[in-house]
Motif scaffolding. Structure first.
Motif: not given
Length: 267
Positions: A62-83
Motif C-alpha cells: 500500500g505504500d507509494h514510492t517514487r524512485l529517481t533512476v539514472d538510465r544512461g545519464g538521464t534521470k527518470r522518475h518512477i512512481d510505484i505503488d507497493m502491492r
C-alpha cells in the motif's frame, strides 16, 4: 516475514542497480527497467547500497514510492505503488523442507542418542533447515539483522557440518579424517569472519552517511568464494560416501544410501 513483504516487482542490490523487473508488475508499467541505477527514493538521494536497501525493502503493501533512476545519464522518475505479495510459495516450500529435515533429525537423535553419526546428522539437519529457510527468503532478511545473522552463520557452516557427517560416517571415531574436517571448519570460519567484517563496514558507512559500495563488493566476492568451496565440499563428501557405499553391508549400507541421497539433494 516473506508473507508480509510487499511485492516490489523488481530486484536490485549491489551498486543500487536494478537487475530484474517482472514484466507484469507495476514497476515495469511505470517504466523501471533492468540496468537502471536508483539515484533517489522519494526525492532523497541514495548514498549507498544499504541506504537503498533499508529505504525500499522496509516498505509495506500500500505504500507509494517514487524512485529517481539514472538510465544512461538521464534521470527518470518512477512512481510505484507497493502491492501485497501473492502467497510466498517458495518460502512455504522451504519451510516444509526445513520441517522434514528437522523431523528426520529428531527421529535419528531420539532413536540412537548414543551414536556419533546420529548426533552429527541432527546437527546437519538443523543447520540445513535454517539454510533452506534463509536462502529462499534472503531478500527480506536485509531489513531484519537478527534473522540475517542467523542465516549467514548457517550459510557458512552448513558445508563443513555436512562434510563432517559425510567423512565421519560410518566411522565410530570422533577423530576420523580430522585434518580434512579442521580444514573445512577453519576455511568457513575465516570466510564468515571476513564477510561479517565487510557487512559491518558497509553498515558503518551507511550509518555515517558515507557513499560507497566497496565493502559490499568484497562481501559478494567472499560469498562467491564460499559457494565454490561448498561445491568442493559436496564433491568430496559424495566421493567418500560412494566409496563407503561399495564397502558397506547390511543396515549400514541402507543408511549410507539415504545419506548419499541427501548429499545429491543438497547439491
Amino acid at each position: 516475514v516473506a508473507w508480509n513483504a510487499p511485492n516490489k516487482g523488481f530486484v536490485g542490490f549491489t551498486e543500487r542497480r536494478i537487475v530484474s523487473v517482472e514484466r507484469t508488475s507495476a514497476a515495469w508499467r511505470a517504466g523501471l527497467r533492468p540496468g537502471d541505477i536508483v539515484a533517489a527514493v522519494d526525492g532523497s538521494p541514495t548514498l549507498s547500497t544499504l541506504d537503498y536497501v533499508y529505504r525500499v525493502l522496509g516498505r509495506h503493501p500500500g505504500d507509494h514510492t517514487r524512485l529517481t533512476v539514472d538510465r544512461g545519464g538521464t534521470k527518470r522518475h518512477i512512481d510505484i505503488d507497493m502491492r501485497r505479495s501473492p502467497p510466498p510459495f517458495i518460502a512455504i516450500i522451504s519451510a516444509v523442507m526445513a520441517a522434514v529435515l528437522l523431523a528426520l533429525g529428531v527421529i535419528a537423535r531420539i532413536g540412537r542418542p548414543w551414536e556419533i553419526a546420529s548426533q552429527r546428522f541432527w546437527r546437519t539437519t538443523v543447520t540445513y533447515a535454517i539454510v533452506y529457510t534463509a536462502a529462499l527468503s534472503y531478500t527480506t532478511l536485509f531489513v531484519h539483522p537478527a534473522l540475517g545473522a542467523v542465516g549467514l552463520i548457517a550459510f557458512f557452516f552448513a558445508p563443513p557440518i555436512a562434510l563432517d557427517l559425510a567423512l565421519a560416517f560410518p566411522s565410530r571415531s570422533r577423530h576420523a579424517y580430522l585434518g580434512w574436517r579442521l580444514l573445512a571448519y577453519t576455511s568457513s570460519l575465516g570466510l564468515m569472519i571476513a564477510t561479517t567484517y565487510c557487512f559491518s563496514r558497509a553498515y558503518a558507512d551507511y550509518a555515517a552517511g558515507v557513499p560507497g559500495v566497496g565493502a559490499l563488493l568484497w562481501a559478494r566476492r567472499l560469498i562467491t568464494t564460499h559457494l565454490a568451496f561448498t561445491v568442493g565440499a559436496i564433491v568430496l563428501g559424495l566421493s567418500m560416501q560412494v566409496r563407503n557405499l561399495r564397502e558397506a553391508r547390511g543396515s549400514e549400507r541402507g543408511q549410507l544410501k539415504w545419506l548419499t541421497y541427501g548429499f545429491v539433494l543438497a547439491a
